[in-house]
Design an enzyme around this catalytic site. Structure first.
Site, PDB file in Angstrom:
ATOM      1  N   ARG A  14       3.417  14.242  -8.155  1.00 47.61           N
ATOM      2  CA  ARG A  14       3.551  13.612  -9.468  1.00 47.61           C
ATOM      3  C   ARG A  14       2.191  13.344 -10.089  1.00 47.61           C
ATOM      4  NH1 ARG A  14       6.007   7.594  -7.878  1.00 47.61           N
ATOM      5  NH2 ARG A  14       4.201   6.890  -6.702  1.00 47.61           N
ATOM      6  N   ASP A  27       4.441  -4.410  -7.406  1.00 46.52           N
ATOM      7  CA  ASP A  27       3.757  -3.210  -6.891  1.00 46.52           C
ATOM      8  C   ASP A  27       4.227  -1.952  -7.607  1.00 46.52           C
ATOM      9  OD1 ASP A  27       6.124  -4.055  -5.299  1.00 46.52           O
ATOM     10  OD2 ASP A  27       5.912  -2.080  -4.412  1.00 46.52           O
ATOM     11  N   LYS A  64       4.161  12.443  -2.869  1.00 45.42           N
ATOM     12  CA  LYS A  64       5.033  11.378  -2.377  1.00 45.42           C
ATOM     13  C   LYS A  64       5.938  11.974  -1.306  1.00 45.42           C
ATOM     14  CE  LYS A  64       8.141   7.804  -4.174  1.00 45.42           C
ATOM     15  NZ  LYS A  64       8.730   7.268  -5.408  1.00 45.42           N
ATOM     16  N   GLY A  75       0.817  -1.219   0.000  1.00 43.38           N
ATOM     17  CA  GLY A  75       0.000   0.000   0.000  1.00 43.38           C
ATOM     18  C   GLY A  75       0.841   1.255   0.000  1.00 43.38           C
TER      19      GLY A  75
HETATM   20  P1  AMP Z   1       8.798   1.429  -3.198  1.00 40.60           P
HETATM   21  O1  AMP Z   1      10.179   0.997  -2.928  1.00 40.60           O
HETATM   22  O2  AMP Z   1       8.641   2.910  -3.331  1.00 40.60           O
HETATM   23  O3  AMP Z   1       8.135   0.711  -4.310  1.00 40.60           O
HETATM   24  O4  AMP Z   1       7.994   1.086  -1.848  1.00 40.60           O
HETATM   25  C1  AMP Z   1       7.719  -0.217  -1.401  1.00 40.60           C
HETATM   26  C2  AMP Z   1       6.762  -0.149  -0.235  1.00 40.60           C
HETATM   27  O5  AMP Z   1       7.374   0.463   0.894  1.00 40.60           O
HETATM   28  C3  AMP Z   1       5.494   0.653  -0.490  1.00 40.60           C
HETATM   29  O6  AMP Z   1       4.428   0.053   0.195  1.00 40.60           O
HETATM   30  C4  AMP Z   1       5.837   1.997   0.085  1.00 40.60           C
HETATM   31  O7  AMP Z   1       4.696   2.740   0.412  1.00 40.60           O
HETATM   32  C5  AMP Z   1       6.629   1.600   1.324  1.00 40.60           C
HETATM   33  N1  AMP Z   1       7.546   2.660   1.754  1.00 40.60           N
HETATM   34  C6  AMP Z   1       8.668   3.045   1.127  1.00 40.60           C
HETATM   35  N2  AMP Z   1       9.263   4.050   1.795  1.00 40.60           N
HETATM   36  C7  AMP Z   1       8.497   4.332   2.875  1.00 40.60           C
HETATM   37  C8  AMP Z   1       8.566   5.269   3.943  1.00 40.60           C
HETATM   38  N3  AMP Z   1       9.564   6.141   4.065  1.00 40.60           N
HETATM   39  N4  AMP Z   1       7.572   5.243   4.867  1.00 40.60           N
HETATM   40  C9  AMP Z   1       6.567   4.378   4.750  1.00 40.60           C
HETATM   41  N5  AMP Z   1       6.442   3.466   3.779  1.00 40.60           N
HETATM   42  C10 AMP Z   1       7.388   3.428   2.839  1.00 40.60           C
HETATM   43 MG    MG Z   2       6.532   1.422  -5.151  1.00 43.19          MG
END
Ligand code: AMP
Ligand code: MG
Length: 479
Positions: A167, A243, A104, A81
């Protein structure tokens, strides 16, 4: 802003309503006026700093965090999520095209787990630069509308300036969104999501005997196309987890991504990709793997008899490689400036890469040098090679091949960029901003890479690889 929030209205149970954290001292670093114009956004009376940092929720927005699951490096997480993203809502362009606006880094949501929901300035600027470069290079992509700083320091390996990226994307529906409901065996929700996606992205599918199978076919096709575009510019996404794979076929979630300098089929830049799962040449294979996960999720919708559904879906997935190969061939013909088709073109392209291998040949410059080569000057290409005679055999074949081509040099220049957001340039721009609060390099780089095909006298340095390439250079997802 005239919002029309169908995800909020039509998909209750697919998200959690959430508010952004009010930033301490928000500042607008960059607003993408060009994009705002393209989208027909009327920004005259808007407080852009407040809206783009999450300080103020614009009228008509319904801020929410979307639920999704996903395979991360092959392992299934049933609940990911939006942990650091917030959908503001959807807007229609004057011509009726729908797009999402998302923040973001605007603070935690119910999906944040142990994360802080924040983003650092570095990753925000990287995503801004790369997304806009990708768009300029003709790759389907989410885009950067704005970057703000929040006035807060956030804790990562080192303390960083907190920032928010605003974005836009044609939607943020991911393979993982389908997996979320498939894993819970919530078939009604799965159908609702599929119907929503078809209606939003592939309305033609409703005319098919089996719209859900057709949806899979469209997504498979668009992923194959997308990856062919990445491969054509030497782009490595770095985290092709399900995802991060959209149903729309746009590139999203720029994290540890990079453009390669010298050609290396095994190039990996992401610090977390220890096995090289998402290495450059693996990208088509992993894209097929990802759409196969979508196929799995769609099985209950495709046919009530699972065996029949699997057979039908498998046919589509098995066709991925053929579709990809034909897009790749088309992409290469475009880059080589070929108008005609010859049966041994694939061989010529393969041997171009084969020749580059182990010679530390710059990817971007070697394609661009084909223009001079086609005009009879082999030196720019030869000079890129450590051993300049290594390419002579290939050059001979190329010269024969282009005898039947007219106006080729011009096409090559139109299709092959001079400037890409090279790692050392992105890094320097980020460091200047983070360490010195100096955005001049970011601005300059942005200007150059968003107009990547035209020679800019005096800016040669932006076209070149660094004098010393760090073979251990790593990018970070910045989470
Ligand atoms: P991503 O690497 O951006 O595809 O993120 C993978 C998952 O980790 C997603 O569910 C993101 O929402 C969560 N996520 C990444 N960075 C953070 C953060 N700083 N705080 C909370 N959730 C995060
Ligand atoms: Mg992601």
């Amino acid at each position: 802003m005239k919002f029309d929030n169908t995800y909020f209205r039509d998909l209750e149970g697919f998200y959690a309503s959430c508010d952004a954290v009010i930033p301490v001292n928000p500042k607008l670093i960059k607003f993408n006026n060009t994009l705002a114009n393209e989208l027909g956004l009327d920004i005259t009376n808007l407080n852009l700093t407040a809206i783009c940092s999450g300080a103020v929720k614009p009228n008509g927005a319904e801020t929410l965090a979307q639920a999704y699951a996903g395979h991360q490096f092959g392992n299934f997480s049933p609940q990911l999520g939006d942990g650091r993203a917030l959908l503001l809502g959807e807007i229609l362009t004057p011509s009726g095209v729908r797009f999402d606006i998302q923040l973001k880094g605007s603070g935690p949501t119910v999906f944040s787990r142990n994360g802080d929901g924040k983003a650092g300035l570095g990753p925000v600027l990287r995503e801004y630069l790369v997304a806009e470069a990708m768009h300029a290079l003709g790759v389907p992509t989410a885009r950067a509308l704005a970057a703000t700083t929040t006035g807060e320091r956030i804790q990562r390996a080192t303390a960083q300036t907190g920032a928010v990226l605003t974005r836009t994307a044609s939607s943020h529906i991911r393979v993982g969104t389908f997996q979320f409901f498939a894993a819970r065996q919530e078939v009604d929700k799965l159908r609702q999501l599929a119907d929503y996606t078809i209606n939003r992205h592939y309305p033609e599918a409703t005319r098919s005997d089996n719209p859900y199978l057709k949806l899979l076919e469209y997504v498979t096709n668009n992923q194959a196309y997308l990856i062919s575009k990445w491969m054509g510019i030497g782009f490595i996404h770095g985290v092709m987890n399900t995802d991060n794979v959209t149903l729309s076929g746009e590139t999203i979630d720029y994290g540890p991504c990079a453009f390669m300098d010298y050609y290396d089929a095994n190039a990996v830049f992401s610090s977390i990709d220890k096995q090289g799962r998402y290495a450059y040449s693996n990208q088509p294979i992993l894209a097929r793997w990802n759409v196969a996960r979508l196929a799995e999720a769609l099985i209950p919708l495709i046919h009530k008899d699972a065996d029949i559904a699997i057979e039908k879906a498998t046919q589509i997935i098995n066709n991925f490689s053929n579709i990809y190969e034909s897009y790749w061939l088309k992409e290469m013909r475009r880059k080589f400036g070929f108008k005609t088709k010859k049966s041994n073109d694939t061989e010529l392209f393969d041997s171009f890469f084969e020749t580059m291998k182990n010679n530390m040949v710059d990817f971007t410059l070697s394609f661009r040098a084909l223009a001079e080569l086609s005009e009879g000057n082999p030196m720019p290409l030869r000079n890129l090679y450590v051993n300049s005679s290594a390419t002579d055999g290939w050059i001979k074949t190329f010269k024969i091949r282009i005898l039947s081509e007219v106006g080729i040099a011009k096409r090559i220049r139109q299709e092959n960029p001079i400037y890409t957001p090279r790692n050392h340039l992105v890094e320097a721009a980020i460091n200047a901003a983070e360490i010195d609060g100096d955005y001049a390099q970011f601005e300059q780089l942005l200007e150059i890479i968003t107009n990547p095909f035209i020679d800019k006298p005096g800016k040669e340095i932006y076209a070149k690889p660094p004098l010393m390439i760090d073979p251990n250079y790593k990018t970070f997802c910045g989470t």
